[in-house]
Structure formats: structure tokens, C-alpha cells
Design a protein around this motif. Structure first.
Motif, PDB file in Angstrom:
ATOM      1  N   THR A  86       0.826  -1.205   0.000  1.00  0.00           N
ATOM      2  CA  THR A  86       0.000   0.000   0.000  1.00  0.00           C
ATOM      3  C   THR A  86       0.861   1.256   0.000  1.00  0.00           C
ATOM      4  O   THR A  86       0.528   2.258  -0.650  1.00  0.00           O
ATOM      5  CB  THR A  86      -0.935   0.010   1.218  1.00  0.00           C
ATOM      6  N   ALA A  87       1.990   1.210   0.709  1.00  0.00           N
ATOM      7  CA  ALA A  87       2.909   2.351   0.770  1.00  0.00           C
ATOM      8  C   ALA A  87       3.790   2.452  -0.474  1.00  0.00           C
ATOM      9  O   ALA A  87       4.616   3.364  -0.580  1.00  0.00           O
ATOM     10  CB  ALA A  87       3.784   2.249   2.018  1.00  0.00           C
ATOM     11  N   ARG A  88       3.636   1.500  -1.395  1.00  0.00           N
ATOM     12  CA  ARG A  88       4.361   1.471  -2.669  1.00  0.00           C
ATOM     13  C   ARG A  88       5.856   1.252  -2.480  1.00  0.00           C
ATOM     14  O   ARG A  88       6.669   1.609  -3.326  1.00  0.00           O
ATOM     15  CB  ARG A  88       4.098   2.745  -3.486  1.00  0.00           C
ATOM     16  N   ARG A  89       6.220   0.646  -1.351  1.00  0.00           N
ATOM     17  CA  ARG A  89       7.628   0.291  -1.140  1.00  0.00           C
ATOM     18  C   ARG A  89       7.936  -1.092  -1.695  1.00  0.00           C
ATOM     19  O   ARG A  89       9.106  -1.424  -1.923  1.00  0.00           O
ATOM     20  CB  ARG A  89       7.974   0.353   0.354  1.00  0.00           C
ATOM     21  N   VAL A  90       6.911  -1.904  -1.872  1.00  0.00           N
ATOM     22  CA  VAL A  90       7.055  -3.253  -2.415  1.00  0.00           C
ATOM     23  C   VAL A  90       5.956  -3.447  -3.453  1.00  0.00           C
ATOM     24  O   VAL A  90       4.826  -2.980  -3.264  1.00  0.00           O
ATOM     25  CB  VAL A  90       6.925  -4.312  -1.299  1.00  0.00           C
ATOM     26  N   VAL A 106       6.605   6.906  -8.508  1.00  0.00           N
ATOM     27  CA  VAL A 106       6.729   5.459  -8.347  1.00  0.00           C
ATOM     28  C   VAL A 106       5.459   4.796  -8.858  1.00  0.00           C
ATOM     29  O   VAL A 106       4.347   5.223  -8.547  1.00  0.00           O
ATOM     30  CB  VAL A 106       6.953   5.094  -6.868  1.00  0.00           C
ATOM     31  N   THR A 107       5.625   3.759  -9.646  1.00  0.00           N
ATOM     32  CA  THR A 107       4.471   3.044 -10.189  1.00  0.00           C
ATOM     33  C   THR A 107       4.778   1.556 -10.193  1.00  0.00           C
ATOM     34  O   THR A 107       5.914   1.137  -9.924  1.00  0.00           O
ATOM     35  CB  THR A 107       4.146   3.536 -11.615  1.00  0.00           C
ATOM     36  N   PHE A 108       3.782   0.760 -10.453  1.00  0.00           N
ATOM     37  CA  PHE A 108       3.947  -0.681 -10.589  1.00  0.00           C
ATOM     38  C   PHE A 108       3.747  -1.070 -12.041  1.00  0.00           C
ATOM     39  O   PHE A 108       2.826  -0.580 -12.699  1.00  0.00           O
ATOM     40  CB  PHE A 108       2.923  -1.435  -9.736  1.00  0.00           C
ATOM     41  N   VAL A 109       4.608  -1.949 -12.543  1.00  0.00           N
ATOM     42  CA  VAL A 109       4.472  -2.452 -13.907  1.00  0.00           C
ATOM     43  C   VAL A 109       4.559  -3.968 -13.871  1.00  0.00           C
ATOM     44  O   VAL A 109       5.118  -4.549 -12.945  1.00  0.00           O
ATOM     45  CB  VAL A 109       5.565  -1.873 -14.837  1.00  0.00           C
ATOM     46  N   SER A 110       3.999  -4.611 -14.874  1.00  0.00           N
ATOM     47  CA  SER A 110       4.056  -6.072 -14.951  1.00  0.00           C
ATOM     48  C   SER A 110       5.496  -6.547 -15.011  1.00  0.00           C
ATOM     49  O   SER A 110       6.390  -5.827 -15.478  1.00  0.00           O
ATOM     50  CB  SER A 110       3.291  -6.571 -16.177  1.00  0.00           C
TER      51      SER A 110
END
Length: 210
Positions: A86-90, A106-110
Motif C-alpha cells: 500500500t505504501a508502494r515500497r514493495v 513510483v508506479t507498478f508495472v508487470s
């Protein structure tokens, strides 16, 4: 490359809630020192203050610690993994963390995503309609290139996107978006593609994501 190594992150995150208002397991999940490391699939290795390392599986909602295995509780390790995501650290399962190549967020990608990496606010996908800021023309996104504007060479002219006079003033390190004109896309099966610096284009749904 914009992928983020865990040790290279300095992103600000939200403050923890008041531990006195949490149940004991939630409070420990927030306050104890733990190291969370993504593993294969949906699993995470969590090393607690005691030095013990347990394996959390988010798909099975399980943990190898005694609190979960014996007592059947939602242990502090499961909760900590959720907090870190949730904190976008992992990154969540089957994703990796990256910095957006446009805004730096910071974002998440596949796991198998090719660059450039774009966050939700900056992402453009094939079929999206965008507008040329210079002319007001409506364009349809055909693709996003890994090359920057000062690297992408337009075959017809032998010049880079950044070198064209019409793109003067836009960042030379902009990512390049390949587009077709909306009128051509509706009339032709194989419309001609053009290359534009990202900053020159305006997303028609931008107000929905700002």
C-alpha cells in the motif's frame, strides 16, 4: 532503465496510524522492524526483529509463522506485506516497481513490461485519442517507443523527432509516441504513422486522472 531497486528508494510515504488505536497484531505490523523481500509469484520473505524469516503467500493468504500456522491468525507478517504494498515500497504479486519515465512517480508495472514505464496519470495506450497541442488535431495512439525524442530517427527525413523545427521547445529526452491522424484512422486500413514527443500531446481524458 527505470526499475527501482529496494535500497535505492527514497519515496515519501504516509505516516503510520496511532498504534494505541490498533489491535496488538496490527500495531506490531506497523511499528516493528521488518524486512520484506518479494520472491517468486505471490510470495514474500519477511524477516522480523527476532531475525526469523517467514514466507508470506498473498494468493493463499498464508504465512509460515507459528501465529498463522498454529493459531490461524492474520499475523503481523501478512499485515506488514500489505502495508508495504500500500505504501508502494514493495510491488504487488507479478509486478515490479519502477519510476514513471514521464513524471518520475513510483508506479507498478508487470514483470514482463517493456520500457518505457508509465504511471496511471501518464500512460497512453494504443487506441487512445490524444490532441496535438500545436494544431489541435485529434490523433490516435499507435504505440510508445523506447527511444527518446533525440534518439528516434524519422525515416522519411533522416532527422530525430527532437531535431524537427515543429518540436522545438519540447524536451529532447521526451519519450516518443507514435500516432495516426484520427481522420486517417477511420478511413484507412493502414494509416500512416507519425512520431511526436510526449509533451506535445494532450490526453483527452487528462482531467479524469489529475
Amino acid at each position: 532503465m527505470t526499475l527501482i531497486e529496494p535500497s535505492a528508494d527514497s519515496e515519501r510515504t504516509a505516516l503510520a496510524p496511532d498504534p494505541s488505536k490498533l489491535d496488538s497484531r496490527a500495531a506490531r505490523a506497523w511499528t516493528e522492524r521488518m524486512a520484506v523481500r518479494p520472491r517468486e509469484g505471490s510470495t514474500y520473505a519477511v524477516t522480523s526483529e527476532s531475525g526469523h524469516t517467514y514466507l508470506v503467500d498473498l494468493t493463499d493468504h498464508s504465512c509460515t509463522c507459528p501465529d498463522h500456522q498454529i493459531r490461524g491468525e492474520q499475523c503481523k507478517h501478512l499485515r506488514r506485506v500489505a502495508i508495504e504494498i500500500t505504501a508502494r515500497r514493495v510491488a504487488p504479486p507479478h509486478h515490479q516497481r519502477a519510476r514513471c519515465d514521464v513524471c518520475g512517480a513510483v508506479t507498478f508495472v508487470s514483470e514482463d513490461a517493456d520500457p518505457p514505464h508509465l504511471c496511471e496519470n501518464c500512460r497512453v495506450l494504443p487506441g487512445d485519442v490524444v490532441v496535438d497541442r500545436e494544431t489541435g488535431d485529434s490523433l490516435v495512439v499507435a504505440g510508445v517507443s523506447e527511444d527518446r525524442a533525440d534518439e528516434y530517427v524519422i525515416e522519411a527525413t533522416g532527422r530525430t523527432v527532437a531535431a524537427h523545427d515543429t518540436n522545438e521547445g519540447y524536451p529532447p529526452d521526451d519519450i516518443v509516441v507514435e500516432v495516426t491522424y484520427l481522420a486517417d484512422a477511420t478511413r484507412r486500413d493502414d494509416p500512416r504513422r507519425y512520431a511526436f514527443p510526449y509533451s506535445r500531446l494532450h490526453r483527452t481524458d487528462a482531467e479524469l486522472v489529475e
